[in-house]
Each structure stands twice: as C-alpha cells, then as structure tokens.
Design an enzyme around this catalytic site. Structure first.
Site, PDB file in Angstrom:
ATOM      1  N   ASP A 259       2.153  17.748  13.123  1.00  0.00           N
ATOM      2  CA  ASP A 259       2.534  17.467  11.738  1.00  0.00           C
ATOM      3  C   ASP A 259       1.298  17.399  10.847  1.00  0.00           C
ATOM      4  O   ASP A 259       1.171  16.516   9.989  1.00  0.00           O
ATOM      5  CB  ASP A 259       3.327  16.159  11.660  1.00  0.00           C
ATOM      6  CG  ASP A 259       4.143  16.053  10.360  1.00  0.00           C
ATOM      7  OD1 ASP A 259       4.388  17.100   9.723  1.00  0.00           O
ATOM      8  OD2 ASP A 259       4.528  14.932   9.990  1.00  0.00           O
TER       9      ASP A 259
ATOM     10  N   PHE B 231      10.337   4.630   8.522  1.00  0.00           N
ATOM     11  CA  PHE B 231      10.810   3.261   8.732  1.00  0.00           C
ATOM     12  C   PHE B 231       9.775   2.225   8.308  1.00  0.00           C
ATOM     13  O   PHE B 231      10.097   1.040   8.193  1.00  0.00           O
ATOM     14  CB  PHE B 231      11.131   3.038  10.221  1.00  0.00           C
ATOM     15  CG  PHE B 231      12.277   3.856  10.732  1.00  0.00           C
ATOM     16  CD1 PHE B 231      13.298   4.272   9.885  1.00  0.00           C
ATOM     17  CD2 PHE B 231      12.342   4.217  12.071  1.00  0.00           C
ATOM     18  CE1 PHE B 231      14.365   5.010  10.358  1.00  0.00           C
ATOM     19  CE2 PHE B 231      13.405   4.963  12.566  1.00  0.00           C
ATOM     20  CZ  PHE B 231      14.417   5.368  11.699  1.00  0.00           C
TER      21      PHE B 231
ATOM     22  N   LYS C  61       0.634  -1.275   9.339  1.00  0.00           N
ATOM     23  CA  LYS C  61       1.871  -0.486   9.352  1.00  0.00           C
ATOM     24  C   LYS C  61       2.938  -1.353   9.992  1.00  0.00           C
ATOM     25  O   LYS C  61       2.844  -1.702  11.173  1.00  0.00           O
ATOM     26  CB  LYS C  61       1.652   0.805  10.140  1.00  0.00           C
ATOM     27  CG  LYS C  61       2.830   1.764  10.133  1.00  0.00           C
ATOM     28  CD  LYS C  61       2.457   3.077  10.827  1.00  0.00           C
ATOM     29  CE  LYS C  61       3.620   4.054  10.863  1.00  0.00           C
ATOM     30  NZ  LYS C  61       3.243   5.344  11.513  1.00  0.00           N
TER      31      LYS C  61
ATOM     32  N   PHE D 145       0.808  -1.220   0.000  1.00  0.00           N
ATOM     33  CA  PHE D 145       0.000   0.000   0.000  1.00  0.00           C
ATOM     34  C   PHE D 145       0.840   1.269   0.000  1.00  0.00           C
ATOM     35  O   PHE D 145       0.355   2.347  -0.350  1.00  0.00           O
ATOM     36  CB  PHE D 145      -0.921  -0.022   1.225  1.00  0.00           C
ATOM     37  CG  PHE D 145      -2.164   0.824   1.069  1.00  0.00           C
ATOM     38  CD1 PHE D 145      -3.096   0.531   0.094  1.00  0.00           C
ATOM     39  CD2 PHE D 145      -2.392   1.898   1.912  1.00  0.00           C
ATOM     40  CE1 PHE D 145      -4.240   1.308  -0.050  1.00  0.00           C
ATOM     41  CE2 PHE D 145      -3.530   2.678   1.779  1.00  0.00           C
ATOM     42  CZ  PHE D 145      -4.458   2.375   0.792  1.00  0.00           C
TER      43      PHE D 145
END
Length: 560
Positions: free
Chosen positions: A148, A36, A54, A31
């Site tokens: 962020d 990292f 993830k 995906f």
C-alpha cells in the site's frame, strides 16, 4: 458535544497506562484518524518524549479477520528498524483499546505536500524518491511487501526525511517464488497483477513507486480517471501519458517501473543506480517552506550533492548582488475554485442547527502552513505590512511591488511590479532598493514592538536561503474585516471581533480562529455533513459574498 467526542472521553483516558512496562502517557492533541484508528500526540510522563499514539477501539474489532490483520500489522512493523521507516516503539492494551506507540512525524504525509503543491520540482522528487527507495530496499531485503505504498503512507519528519508507515496491508514472503493472492491496495497505485488475480510479490511495490514518482513530477496519478472502472481498465492495459516537459532520465525511470509484466520491473537496487539520480541536482536538504512553495533552485544548485550543467539552472545574474528569477504571476484560478467550493458548502451545509464542531471532527493535516499573524495598514503613505506565522515579515508597497524578509532576518526576496523575484540579503542589496529595505525594517520593528501575534504557534521554521515563502498578493479592507490573499491560494479574513478564517482551496478546508483564540481546521466536507456553529457559518457566508464581489459575480469591489 457529538457522540463520538463523548465516547472518546469515556474510552480514551487523558492518562494512558501501559501496565506491561509500568509507564504512562499523557494524551495531547488530536492528530488525525483513518480506518478504525484515531491518532493523538502522546507524551511519556517520565521521559517527556512525544510520540504518535495510534488508538484502536476494541469495539471496532468485531471480526476475527480484524484481529488477525491487526496482529499481523504489529508483528511486521515491530520487527523493522530503519531511518526511512516510521519507528515502532511499543504496543499494549486495556479493557477498551489497543494502543500502538509510534514515531511522531509532525510534517504529516506526502499527500498533504501533493495537495498543496501538485507537481513538485525534479530536485525535490529526486530527494524524496531516493529516501523512499532506501526504505523499500530495506523492506524487500527482509522479504516484506508493503502493498500500500502511496503518498498518504509516506510520512515526513521535521527535516523532511521520508518515513514509510501503515503496514496494515503488508505481508511476508514465506518461501521463494510465493505469490500472494489477496486483492488489496489503493486504486491509483494498485498493480495490474493484483487486479487480474494472477498472484503477486515484491514487484507490486515497484509499480506503486512508479505511480508515486509520476504523481510527484506531473501533479496527478498516471491512471487516474473520474471512475474506478476506467482507472482499473487503464491499469490493466498500462495506459498512461507522460508530459513532454519531463526530462529523459525521469521518463525512462517511470517507464521502467510501470511495466505491465512484473518480471520486467527492476529491483530497488537497480532503480537506485538509475541515471535519474546522477543527472541533476540531488539536494542535501530541503527547506520546510517547500511544503507549500517551490524552493530556490539556484540555491539548491549551490548546496547540491550532484550538480547539473549550468545552462539548466533557472536563474540569470542581473549584474549586481541580487539574483533575479521570473516567478509566475498568481492568477485567479484559486479564487474561482474557492468561490465554487464555498457556494456548494453554503447551499448544502445544514443551517437549521448550529452544532459546535469538536476536535475529533477537525482535520489537523489540512491546517495551513503559512498565515498572517500580524498586520499594519500604512497604505496612506507607504503600503501594507504583515508578519507571517513563522515571523517572516513582508510589505506590499503602494506601487504593488512586494518585499519579504525570511524569519532568519538575513534573506530578503523583492518582487517587482512585473513579478520578477530578486534575492538579496539585509546587508547586501542594490542601491535602488535602499528606501524599501529601510521601510521593511521599520514595519518589522513596529509590529514587533506594538502588535500581538494572532493564531497558534508557528508551524514553519526557516533558517536558510533555500526558502521561497508565499507572500501577500492582494488585500482590501471592508467595514467588517481585513481580507488578505496569499500567492499560494490562501484567503485570510480577519474580522473586527478578532475572529479569523483562513480558507484553502487546495486542501478544501477552513481554519477557524474564534474569539477565544481556539485554532481548529475543518474540511468543507465535514461542515457539509455536520453543519457548524452560527458564527462560523456567518463568516463563511461573508467570505462567499466578498469572493463573488471580487470575481465580478456580485456587487463589484477590488483588491487594493
């Protein structure tokens, strides 16, 4: 096979086992990746529910700070439950990896929307900004600064609802008046007090929201320059320009958020009450086609939760059932951009070796939303018919007028030779369109009965009249291929051996459908770095030759 691909086969198993919950997940398609982590679609083997997995290799977590950062991200994200926050389901680990199981947002992030569309309409901005603010209000009410907020961390589900994700830089406010000191964030969205190290708190998210809103409406970030140093200088001096085309409520809301003094920035609650949200169309929903093309503002008005004065609606009634809207003509800028990108690619990509590009080097986020899955050339009599991947059907007639029927089989867009777009339905259209509507039905029937669909499963699904899909703008045939240019800048080349390339200058990527019907998308930058197999290289070289010819740089040919 690349070393990365080989390592993945060793360290990321096909069946991922969560021993703590006595369950397992099947690893599905790649995906994307970032930092990292690598992200895959994963499916719970029991419930068959699909998630985003993830996956972070432990071999990458070499420093104690990496582990602390990961632990903080998990701690914060798992504590959150809100409709506009990416859902956190679980996390676990094995000897090789840390696995985080998250809500799957199939429509990617708003960064891809931005790259394909640049500036979006005010109603769309209102729709997205309201949801983003609702999510940030929830975070701030729990004393969490995201730190962020940017288009790449705002994800979209199948209904185009916003989900705030990636809490890798998030922090909790532990006591009243606390000011964080860490320098973090993304250059185009970072607040001035972070750069000047004056200490920061919740207000940095408000600044980022102002940058997001500006980027959506204008098409580029407010402080963006060609160098990081100049961008930071502009941010510190709060130096930006707002185009005169923006309406007053939008300008006022942007200015409120982009205050140099953080204490002058409004709270999220105050922003949600701003006139921007009540002075124009607030769509109840958006069609998936808006990921690549602006929706019909006349239909947004009819379905709006909030209405604006009729004189501000961008349509005129032409006296019959169809609504006629002037649509900007496609120009050659995308073709020139694509030509320059391919020229650079072919001059820098390694041609002395022919590696096979693996799934791990692909970039699914850059995959085209719309491509041509079937076509039929009847130009000796009527025109060129085609079917898009979502089963919409179009015809480019010999008189250069065009017609597109959406996948719902009801809504039809007719584009005149002058570029005006008329909206009708299969059952209700002016008499002068009668012959072309019959031909549209004929082409649709022929392709359905006799032609095989090319490419992967449909990415775009449409079920209402809000949609405005890209349509075929120009085409021509050569001895080796059929070349088709869509109004969203996509250039598709179908070769005689049934391989295909779909080139997108906005995403700077090529989708390659090989003779075995494998469907993968690669950034030009990836091919420049690693090279590609000889077949794809030859196809890209052919595309460059034809673009040079079309644009008058080589032997001249013309689009039909």
């Amino acid at each position: 096979m690349s070393s990365n691909a080989a390592d993945d086969k060793k360290t990321i198993p096909d069946i991922i086992i969560d021993k703590t919950r006595n369950c397992s997940y099947q690893r599905l398609r790649f995906f994307g990746k970032g930092g990292f982590a690598k992200c895959y679609e994963i499916q719970h083997t029991g419930t068959k529910e699909v998630f985003a997995g993830k996956i972070v290799p432990k071999s990458m977590m070499t420093k104690s700070s990496h582990k602390e950062k990961m632990a903080q991200e998990i701690s914060i994200h798992r504590s959150l439950t809100h409709k506009h926050i990416v859902g956190f389901h679980s996390f676990f680990e094995d000897i090789s990896n840390i696995y985080i199981v998250l809500e799957l947002c199939k429509r990617r992030s708003m960064m891809e929307l931005h790259k394909r569309r640049k500036a979006i309409t005010e109603p769309e901005t209102r729709f997205f900004m309201h949801q983003i603010l609702e999510g940030v209000r929830y975070l701030h009410s729990h004393r969490i600064i995201h730190r962020d907020l940017k288009l790449g961390n705002l994800f979209l589900d199948d209904d185009l609802h916003v989900k705030i994700g990636d809490f890798g830089l998030a922090a909790r406010i532990e006591f009243d008046g606390e000011r964080k000191q860490t320098v973090c964030g993304t250059p185009n969205y970072i607040a001035p007090e972070i750069l000047t190290r004056k200490g920061h708190s919740l207000e940095v998210d408000i600044w980022s929201l102002g940058c997001i809103m500006y980027t959506l409406l204008v098409g580029k970030p407010p402080f963006e320059t060609s160098s990081l140093k100049d961008t930071y200088k502009r941010i510190k001096e709060c130096e930006y320009r707002i185009p005169s085309s923006l309406r007053k409520p939008a300008v006022e809301m942007i200015v409120m958020q982009l205050q140099e003094d953080p204490l002058k920035r409004p709270s999220v609650d105050k922003l949600l009450q701003h006139q921007f949200f009540t002075s124009g169309i607030m769509p109840a929903a958006l069609p998936l086609s808006c990921l690549t093309t602006a929706p019909r503002t006349d239909q947004l008005e009819k379905l709006a939760l909030q209405r604006r004065p009729l004189h501000e609606i961008n349509y005129i009634d032409d006296g019959h059932c169809g609504e006629k809207i002037s649509v900007p003509q496609s120009n050659r800028k995308h073709l020139f951009a694509l030509r320059d990108q391919l020229d650079k690619l072919m001059s820098t990509a390694p041609s002395d070796r022919w590696p096979v590009l693996t799934d791990e080097l692909s970039d699914p986020a850059a995959q085209p939303l719309v491509w041509i899955s079937k076509w039929v050339d009847y130009s000796d009599k009527y025109g060129f018919g085609y079917q898009l991947c979502d089963e919409s059907v179009g015809v480019m007639f010999n008189d250069t007028s065009k017609i597109v029927m959406l996948a719902n089989g009801v809504n039809v867009h007719f584009i005149t030779r002058e570029g005006q777009e008329i909206y009708v339905t299969m059952d209700d259209y002016p008499p002068e369109l009668s012959k072309k509507m019959k031909l549209l039905s004929y082409f649709r029937r022929y392709m359905s009965d006799y032609l095989m669909k090319a490419g992967a499963s449909a990415v775009v699904r449409e079920s209402d009249g809000l949609s405005r899909l890209p349509h075929l703008h120009q085409w021509f045939r050569s001895t080796l291929a059929v070349i088709m240019y869509l109004t969203n800048g996509t250039l598709q080349i179908n070769f005689q051996d049934h391989s295909k390339i779909i080139l997108c200058p906005l995403m700077q990527a090529v989708t390659y459908i090989d003779v075995e019907k494998n469907f993968r998308t690669f950034r030009f930058s990836t091919i420049e770095k690693y090279g590609c197999d000889q077949k794809l290289y030859n196809n890209l070289s052919y595309a460059l030759d034809k673009l040079n010819a079309v644009l008058g740089i080589g032997p001249m040919i013309t689009f039909s």
